[in-house]
Write an enzyme that holds these catalytic residues in place. Structure first.
Site, PDB file in Angstrom:
ATOM      1  N   HIS A 101      44.556  54.065  71.984  1.00 27.96           N
ATOM      2  CA  HIS A 101      44.657  53.150  71.481  1.00 27.96           C
ATOM      3  C   HIS A 101      46.018  52.235  71.484  1.00 27.96           C
ATOM      4  O   HIS A 101      46.664  52.663  71.669  1.00 27.96           O
ATOM      5  CB  HIS A 101      43.606  52.418  70.478  1.00 27.96           C
ATOM      6  CG  HIS A 101      44.622  53.224  68.965  1.00 27.96           C
ATOM      7  ND1 HIS A 101      44.736  54.405  67.997  1.00 27.96           N
ATOM      8  CD2 HIS A 101      45.310  51.946  67.359  1.00 27.96           C
ATOM      9  CE1 HIS A 101      45.427  54.062  67.485  1.00 27.96           C
ATOM     10  NE2 HIS A 101      45.896  53.236  67.391  1.00 27.96           N
ATOM     11  N   HIS A 103      47.064  48.633  71.330  1.00 26.48           N
ATOM     12  CA  HIS A 103      47.765  47.725  70.326  1.00 26.48           C
ATOM     13  C   HIS A 103      48.371  45.808  71.415  1.00 26.48           C
ATOM     14  O   HIS A 103      49.065  46.400  71.443  1.00 26.48           O
ATOM     15  CB  HIS A 103      49.149  47.190  68.956  1.00 26.48           C
ATOM     16  CG  HIS A 103      48.058  48.229  67.947  1.00 26.48           C
ATOM     17  ND1 HIS A 103      48.051  47.974  66.604  1.00 26.48           N
ATOM     18  CD2 HIS A 103      48.511  49.504  67.994  1.00 26.48           C
ATOM     19  CE1 HIS A 103      47.678  49.677  66.171  1.00 26.48           C
ATOM     20  NE2 HIS A 103      48.092  50.537  66.958  1.00 26.48           N
TER      21      HIS A 103
END
Length: 139
Positions: A101, A103
């Site tokens: 992932h 950010h």
């Protein structure tokens, strides 16, 4: 299957505040945001980190990070200060959810969040040469 909170979000087993979705990528608001608008961008296929993410996701994930960044800039234009985009690779780097992932963190004046550089390393020219050669030889 993986016991992964992000996989559960992808499979709609858990709710999210979705901001973008296509066939390869999902983006949603972080429920523990560092700033208002903090968004997570994830591939829909499970991989532990960028280091083992299938290459077919690379370009798409970055394109979505860019789209989200531009959207955040537009909606916060009067107070916008910048964007941080980052991904922690491994527990030692601060990764807490082991599904790749990124950010996307909008920055605002006096938002209280920041990447602070610690003490600067003072490396000799020879160390730079050695290190650059080692990295190059391992690509």
């Amino acid at each position: 299957m993986y016991d992964c909170i992000f996989c559960k979000i992808i499979n709609k087993e858990l709710p999210s505040y979705k901001v973008y979705e296509d066939d390869l990528v999902l983006a949603f608001l972080d429920i523990n945001p560092l700033t208002v608008g903090h968004t997570l961008v994830i591939p829909k296929e499970h991989s532990e980190s960028l280091l083992n993410m299938d290459d077919k996701f690379n370009e798409r994930v970055l394109k979505v990070c860019k789209k989200i960044s531009n959207a955040l800039k537009r909606i916060n234009s009067s107070i916008y200060g910048g964007i941080n985009i980052y991904s922690a690779l491994g527990a030692g780097a601060g990764q807490e959810v082991f599904h790749t992932h990124f950010h996307v963190i909008p920055r605002f004046k006096n938002d209280g969040f920041g990447f602070k550089r610690g003490n600067k390393l003072n490396l000799e020219v020879e160390k730079f040469k050695e290190l650059s050669m080692q990295i190059s030889m391992n690509i």
